[in-house]
Enzyme design. Structure first.
Site, PDB file in Angstrom:
ATOM      1  N   HIS A   8      14.292  48.899 -35.664  1.00 46.36           N
ATOM      2  CA  HIS A   8      14.798  47.611 -35.870  1.00 46.36           C
ATOM      3  C   HIS A   8      15.759  47.420 -37.183  1.00 46.36           C
ATOM      4  O   HIS A   8      15.779  48.036 -38.156  1.00 46.36           O
ATOM      5  CB  HIS A   8      13.595  46.510 -36.235  1.00 46.36           C
ATOM      6  N   ASP A  64       7.087  51.255 -40.861  1.00 39.34           N
ATOM      7  CA  ASP A  64       7.378  49.854 -40.495  1.00 39.34           C
ATOM      8  C   ASP A  64       6.435  49.519 -39.215  1.00 39.34           C
ATOM      9  O   ASP A  64       6.301  49.957 -38.278  1.00 39.34           O
ATOM     10  CB  ASP A  64       8.612  49.695 -39.749  1.00 39.34           C
ATOM     11  N   GLN A 106       5.257  46.101 -35.208  1.00 39.65           N
ATOM     12  CA  GLN A 106       4.806  45.978 -33.877  1.00 39.65           C
ATOM     13  C   GLN A 106       3.467  46.834 -33.662  1.00 39.65           C
ATOM     14  O   GLN A 106       3.111  46.916 -32.252  1.00 39.65           O
ATOM     15  CB  GLN A 106       6.163  46.575 -32.907  1.00 39.65           C
ATOM     16  N   LYS A 143       3.386  38.282 -36.400  1.00 36.30           N
ATOM     17  CA  LYS A 143       2.977  38.954 -35.239  1.00 36.30           C
ATOM     18  C   LYS A 143       1.765  39.470 -34.805  1.00 36.30           C
ATOM     19  O   LYS A 143       1.588  39.862 -33.971  1.00 36.30           O
ATOM     20  CB  LYS A 143       4.171  40.321 -35.058  1.00 36.30           C
ATOM     21  N   CYS A 174      17.369  43.033 -32.028  1.00 32.26           N
ATOM     22  CA  CYS A 174      17.748  43.507 -33.526  1.00 32.26           C
ATOM     23  C   CYS A 174      17.716  44.995 -33.485  1.00 32.26           C
ATOM     24  O   CYS A 174      17.116  45.642 -34.513  1.00 32.26           O
ATOM     25  CB  CYS A 174      16.901  43.195 -34.238  1.00 32.26           C
TER      26      CYS A 174
HETATM   27  N1  7TS Z   1      10.295  45.783 -37.733  1.00 31.88           N
HETATM   28  C1  7TS Z   1      10.126  45.606 -36.489  1.00 31.88           C
HETATM   29  C2  7TS Z   1       9.746  46.855 -35.615  1.00 31.88           C
HETATM   30  C3  7TS Z   1      10.182  44.619 -35.752  1.00 31.88           C
HETATM   31  O1  7TS Z   1      10.041  44.389 -34.386  1.00 31.88           O
HETATM   32  C4  7TS Z   1      10.518  43.334 -36.469  1.00 31.88           C
HETATM   33  C5  7TS Z   1      10.827  41.995 -35.926  1.00 31.88           C
HETATM   34  C6  7TS Z   1      10.846  43.340 -37.866  1.00 31.88           C
HETATM   35  C7  7TS Z   1      10.781  44.793 -38.539  1.00 31.88           C
HETATM   36  C8  7TS Z   1      11.109  42.304 -38.689  1.00 31.88           C
HETATM   37  O2  7TS Z   1      10.160  41.162 -38.734  1.00 31.88           O
HETATM   38  P1  7TS Z   1      10.346  40.118 -39.657  1.00 31.88           P
HETATM   39  O3  7TS Z   1       8.778  39.354 -39.410  1.00 31.88           O
HETATM   40  O4  7TS Z   1      10.423  40.485 -41.145  1.00 31.88           O
HETATM   41  O5  7TS Z   1      11.368  39.462 -39.187  1.00 31.88           O
HETATM   42  N2  7TS Z   1      11.125  42.021 -34.528  1.00 31.88           N
HETATM   43  C9  7TS Z   1      11.313  41.058 -33.574  1.00 31.88           C
HETATM   44  C10 7TS Z   1      11.577  41.133 -32.312  1.00 31.88           C
HETATM   45  O6  7TS Z   1      11.674  42.192 -31.493  1.00 31.88           O
HETATM   46  N3  7TS Z   1      12.109  39.958 -31.969  1.00 31.88           N
HETATM   47  O7  7TS Z   1      12.062  39.009 -32.816  1.00 31.88           O
HETATM   48  C11 7TS Z   1      11.752  39.600 -34.109  1.00 31.88           C
END
Ligand code: 7TS
Length: 415
Positions: free
Chosen positions: A132, A209, A212, A235, A373
């Site tokens: 991401h 990371d 997910q 999430k 992303c």
């Molecule tokens: N890393 C991964 C693997 C992610 O899927 C996401 C967000 C992030 C980092 C960033 O997370 P945040 O909570 O700091 O924004 N992924 C997604 C997505 O798949 N669609 O919208 C956000």
């Protein structure tokens, strides 16, 4: 709370009972039953999480750590209690290793800044092609500031990491290996043991990371033996604006703070400032106390169901969905790794993913479209984006059937 804690059985989830805990799922969208298939972007919250936040604001709110009065003690208890819940959920050794952040993105930026302060031109950081942007751009910004170099583990056309040359990518200049546990765009579950161990063996730091992964499977940072683990509350049924960085105490204690302000200091004078102990040194300013209270409630909720039970249920649902998708003519599934979590990225012939998403929305089906992303992943497959349906434990076969029907309608409309 209706499900019974069960760590092993595969069909033990009382999913209808669990769905009853989620008020948002029970509504009509555009005249149809809502099929919420966008949990990879953000999950929904059970009543217990909403109630925990409301309770906190109605009874306990004050600022943390510095008050002598009762409400400040209660707020501090809610905040620090949540830290202990995160520690336990991750099986970290100590709450000193749990730094609250706004989410995964901020957790990775913390490491890029604090660890980055000691990196020099020519040092190397290893990433993968399926990251991401949150696990790419902070390192690119660091590279611009310091001259560190980024090395990238490639993927194959199934969306799996190609690890043949990986051990040779590690050398005396490698400072960090930073990798997603699960790809948000493809659903690939990466073989972390094959990635982390060679790095650990060479004394190289590792960051996972977990954005997910943590909503979908048991996570044990000590079993993983990683140095950093980043995740987001929103999430995993928690609030937005809260997440955490796990950092091994021996590593974190050597890192400088990255943001300055209140709470992260012991003493301040114009002749010099001393910093607070772990983990407070990394939490400048008034934190997201209500968010932490909500995250603590989300962890209780997930713990009560059991992450192993969630993992098993979602694996069954993914198998059902994958088979159903394969039967839809002209669908190309992007991301066909052998080890996958509940993500179905796809394109339908030449139909633009955004058009597809709009038609599905008109039928009550919520999916995400675009590059998710993860633009390097799209570049690998030579596409602008995908439509992505993503699963959570509160999804059912009825949601999948509704998706498939909506796809058939879209095919008819756009042919
Ligand atoms: N890393 C991964 C693997 C992610 O899927 C996401 C967000 C992030 C980092 C960033 O997370 P945040 O909570 O700091 O924004 N992924 C997604 C997505 O798949 N669609 O919208 C956000």
């Amino acid at each position: 709370m209706t499900a019974i804690r069960n760590q092993t059985a595969t069909t033990s989830l009382d999913v209808e009972g669990l769905r009853a805990d989620f008020p948002i799922l029970h509504q009509q969208v555009n005249g149809h039953r809502l099929a919420y298939l966008d949990s990879a972007a953000s999950s929904q919250r059970p009543r217990a999480v909403i109630d925990a936040i409301t309770h906190y604001y109605e009874h306990d709110h004050a600022n943390v750590h510095r008050g002598v009065h009762t409400l400040s003690h209660r707020a501090t208890d809610a905040y620090e209690g949540a830290r202990e819940k995160v520690r336990s959920f991750l099986n970290a050794a100590s709450t000193k290793e749990i730094v609250f952040t706004r989410g995964t993105t901020e957790a990775i930026n913390l490491v890029a800044n604090s660890l980055g302060a000691s990196l020099r031109s020519g040092d190397e950081i290893v990433l993968t092609e399926l990251e991401h942007h949150a696990n790419i751009v902070p390192w690119q910004m660091l590279a611009e500031r310091t001259g560190v170099e980024l090395r990238v583990i490639p993927i194959n056309d199934a969306g799996e990491l190609i690890l043949d040359d990986y051990p040779d990518m590690l050398n005396s200049r490698t400072r960090l290996v930073s990798v997603a546990q699960v790809s948000n765009a493809l659903g690939t579950i990466n073989p972390l043991d094959r990635i982390l161990r060679p790095a650990r063996d060479r004394g190289i730091l590792t960051l996972v990371d977990g954005a997910q992964a943590i909503p979908h499977m048991p996570v044990d940072v000590r079993a993983l033996d990683c140095d950093f683990y980043a995740f987001s509350g929103h999430k995993m049924c928690g609030p937005t604006g809260i997440g955490a960085l796990y950092a091994r105490e021996a590593v974190l204690s050597e890192l400088p703070p990255w943001q300055g302000g209140g709470d992260m200091i012991l003493t301040v004078s114009f002749s010099g400032t001393t910093y607070n102990e772990l983990p407070y040194r990394f939490e400048a300013g008034t934190p997201n106390i209500a968010g932490a209270a909500g995250l603590g409630a989300a962890i209780d909720y997930l713990d009560n169901i059991g992450m192993a039970a969630i993992e098993n249920y979602e694996a069954e649902l993914l198998a059902y969905a994958t088979e159903a998708m394969a039967a839809v003519q002209d669908v190309q599934l992007i991301g066909t790794a052998e080890q996958k979590a509940g993500v179905l990225s796809f394109n339908l012939d030449a139909i633009h993913a955004h058009d597809l998403g709009t038609i599905l929305d008109h039928q009550g089906v919520a999916i995400r479209t675009g590059h998710h992303c993860a633009m390097p992943v799209m570049e690998h497959f030579g596409i602008a984006g995908t439509a992505r349906a993503s699963l959570a434990f509160y999804n059912t076969r009825a949601d999948i059937d509704q998706l498939i029907e909506a796809l058939q309608v879209a095919r008819e409309m756009l042919r």
